[in-house]
Design a protein around this motif. Structure first.
Motif, mmCIF file in Angstrom:
data_model
loop_
_atom_site.group_PDB
_atom_site.id
_atom_site.type_symbol
_atom_site.label_atom_id
_atom_site.label_comp_id
_atom_site.label_asym_id
_atom_site.label_seq_id
_atom_site.Cartn_x
_atom_site.Cartn_y
_atom_site.Cartn_z
ATOM 1 N N ALA A 242 -1.501 -3.771 9.211
ATOM 2 C CA ALA A 242 -0.862 -4.305 8.167
ATOM 3 C C ALA A 242 -1.297 -3.965 6.781
ATOM 4 N N SER A 243 -2.659 -3.330 6.762
ATOM 5 C CA SER A 243 -3.052 -2.934 5.439
ATOM 6 C C SER A 243 -2.378 -1.913 5.017
ATOM 7 N N GLN A 244 -2.067 -0.790 6.042
ATOM 8 C CA GLN A 244 -1.231 0.495 5.481
ATOM 9 C C GLN A 244 0.284 0.092 5.422
ATOM 10 N N LEU A 245 0.918 -1.142 6.052
ATOM 11 C CA LEU A 245 2.170 -1.302 5.526
ATOM 12 C C LEU A 245 2.093 -1.924 4.166
ATOM 13 N N GLN A 246 1.100 -2.487 3.492
ATOM 14 C CA GLN A 246 1.133 -3.071 2.427
ATOM 15 C C GLN A 246 0.880 -2.016 1.244
ATOM 16 N N GLN A 247 0.166 -1.002 1.593
ATOM 17 C CA GLN A 247 0.143 0.252 1.078
ATOM 18 C C GLN A 247 1.662 0.694 0.752
ATOM 19 N N ILE A 248 2.176 0.797 1.789
ATOM 20 C CA ILE A 248 3.640 1.723 1.640
ATOM 21 C C ILE A 248 4.645 0.741 0.863
ATOM 22 N N LEU A 249 4.797 -0.391 1.111
ATOM 23 C CA LEU A 249 5.444 -1.239 0.526
ATOM 24 C C LEU A 249 5.087 -1.346 -0.832
ATOM 25 N N TRP A 250 3.942 -1.477 -1.410
ATOM 26 C CA TRP A 250 3.524 -1.578 -2.643
ATOM 27 C C TRP A 250 3.837 -0.361 -3.458
ATOM 28 N N ASN A 251 3.766 0.934 -2.935
ATOM 29 C CA ASN A 251 4.386 2.128 -3.444
ATOM 30 C C ASN A 251 5.811 2.224 -3.831
ATOM 31 N N LEU A 252 6.478 1.780 -2.701
ATOM 32 C CA LEU A 252 7.929 1.691 -2.825
ATOM 33 C C LEU A 252 8.413 0.569 -3.888
#
Length: 554
Positions: free
Chosen positions: A432-442
């Motif tokens: 979940a935390s890495q998905l947060q980073q991915i979507l935040w950057n996008l």
């Protein structure tokens, strides 16, 4: 002849060549009976053949015709064995034709010539001295009927020399067929061995092709798949990509690229079309390479399917392996000096009575120090990248919470952040935390670069599935100018950016985080203008096994 010698030649007698000889001999018998019967009937009342015993002559012709039909039927069933076949045919021919000679008045009727073809054909099928036995049976039959004809008064003793000559002719025919039969058997054995070798080579080639790690397929001039291995079938779709299928039905895009290559390629030159298409699972970008097979026109085409993502990952890893430890150590060393410079610039900016130009210089110092700090933080994050802790996430509720947090943090108006597909009830397994980073950057990139002319930037987050394989995916889309075609292949490279204030690590970090979660991050131009970044989540069956065993993804 020993049993060990009989067995291989029993198999030889069952080959196509042997049974073709038997079939032609049966056809000869049927035609010979009809011709002789026709001459007998047309030359009545003093027939040329069968004048000595007309009724016996016609009876023997009928029996011979029936036996010929029975032999033909047995030949269609490839029965009996070689020795039985040769001897039975020789005895039937010798007895029937000798009786016809007797009913026609002996050898002077010249019907003995009918024995030449049967004796010669059976001698071709005989093994060793059996050819002489066949000739001896025919010669004895001729002499026996001549003796019977003389006793019955149908012929005189003067016909014995003619009978002897006919017997010699039969022996010469059998002797001539002996070496021919040997050469035919040798040639046939070589052909059979070559057929076995070719079949073995075909099986070996098929096995090697199927086990190749490279994805290959062969397409014939009519655009049908002739050969495809498992790897290529997985890329194009396991159920549709099979030998015999039309390439246009399996992958219209690949057929278009193949047609383009055929139209562009010079004769004999395998020029690759530098274009790509999306794999059937929607998670890979595939680049095809074409090569003609053979010099014929049109020729089949060998197609290599290259997973550009895997190739790019290998190249990227080779780059990062050399720079990873170095950049991490440098980042550690310059982090504190940069922090000190930023703090000093902030204190300097708070000095009373500072001119406006000097104030502007301190702001430049602070902004660039913050930019360097962001680069350092990203580099350190990459160098100490942790293994993911996957969990099952209900994407609908998770994306709604993410939207609220993102809008509150970035001061983005909620109406500019459109969430679609939130009611689909989709789930994914990911950290979940890495998905947060991915979507935040996008999403940050979409807000920064996604503004169209005449209206403020906005973004759309879509929850959906890949059409063919049904894998869950998230799409971040905008209506901005999009990415220039020359930059598409480089946007995921580290430190590559077109923005004045960008670090060039956002998309690179997003793809790296996606890959360690067994997901795929792809870019494509949006129809009508703009960009679409598609995050295709991992195959749920693979994650199920990972979560059961507790082993990390590698």
């Amino acid at each position: 002849m020993s049993a060990s010698q009989e067995k291989p030649w029993r198999e030889t007698a069952r080959t196509d060549l042997a049974w073709r000889i038997v079939g032609l001999t049966n056809l000869y018998r049927l035609l010979a009976v009809l011709v002789v019967l026709g001459v007998h009937l047309l030359t009545q009342p003093t027939p040329t053949f069968g004048s000595a015993a007309p009724q016996l002559f016609r009876l023997i012709l009928l029996i011979y015709f029936v036996l010929a039909i029975l032999l033909a039927l047995a030949g269609r069933r490839h029965w009996p064995g070689r020795r039985t076949l040769v001897l039975s045919h020789a005895m039937i021919d010798a007895a029937a034709i000798a009786t016809l000679l007797y009913a026609s008045g002996g050898v002077s009727s010249n019907l003995g010539i009918l024995l030449v073809i049967p004796v010669g054909s059976m001698a071709l099928l005989a093994l060793g001295r059996e050819a002489l036995i066949i000739a001896a049976i025919a010669a004895l039959a001729i002499l026996a009927q001549q003796f019977a004809s003389q006793v019955s008064g149908f012929s005189s003793a003067s016909d014995y020399p003619l009978a002897g000559v006919m017997g010699v002719i039969v022996f010469l025919v059998a002797a001539s067929a002996w070496p021919v039969a040997s050469r035919l058997r040798e040639s046939e054995a070589q052909v059979r061995q070559q057929e076995v070798d070719l079949a073995n080579m075909a099986q070996l080639s098929q096995y090697i092709v199927q086990r190749l790690r490279e994805s290959i397929l062969v397409v014939d001039p009519s655009d049908r798949i002739r050969l495809i291995n498992e790897s290529a079938a997985e890329m194009l779709g396991d159920t549709a990509a099979v030998p015999g299928a039309l390439l246009g039905e399996v992958s219209p895009r690949l057929l278009y690229l193949l047609t383009t290559w055929r139209n562009r390629a010079e004769p004999g030159v395998g020029e690759d079309v530098r274009a790509t298409f999306t794999a059937a699972d929607g998670a890979r970008i595939v680049e095809p390479h074409f090569a003609p097979l053979g010099a014929s026109e049109p020729a089949p085409v060998l197609i290599f399917l290259e997973d550009t993502g895997a190739l790019a990952a290998r190249v990227q890893q080779s780059k990062l392996a050399a720079l990873g430890r170095l950049t991490a150590s440098i980042a550690h060393e310059i982090r504190n000096p940069v922090g000190a410079m930023s703090h000093a610039a902030q204190l300097l900016g708070e000095t009373p009575g500072m001119a406006e130009g000097e104030q502007r210089l301190t702001e430049i110092m602070r902004s660039n120090a913050q930019r360097v700090s962001a680069i350092i933080e990203n580099v350190l994050r990459l160098s100490r990248r942790e293994a993911p802790r996957p969990e099952l996430i209900a994407l609908s509720s998770w994306c709604q919470r993410f939207r609220e947090e993102f809008c509150a943090t970035t001061q983005c108006e909620p109406e500019r952040f459109i969430l679609q597909g939130a009611n689909a009830g989709l789930e994914a397994v990911i950290d979940a935390s890495q998905l947060q980073q991915i979507l935040w950057n996008l999403c940050e990139n979409a807000l920064r670069h996604g503004g169209a002319a005449g209206r403020p930037p906005g973004l759309e987050l879509l929850l959906t599935r890949v059409a063919r394989h049904g894998r869950v995916c998230l799409e971040v889309a905008d209506r901005g100018p999009g990415v220039d075609s020359a930059d598409v292949e480089r946007i995921f490279e580290p430190f590559y950016t077109r923005g004045a204030d960008g670090t060039g690590l956002g998309l690179f970090l997003a793809r790296e985080l996606a890959e360690i979660n067994d997901a795929t991050l792809l870019y494509e131009a949006r129809k009508g203008g703009g960009s679409v970044f598609r995050l295709v989540f991992a195959d749920p069956s693979r994650w199920a096994s990972v979560m059961l065993t507790g082993e990390p993804v590698v």
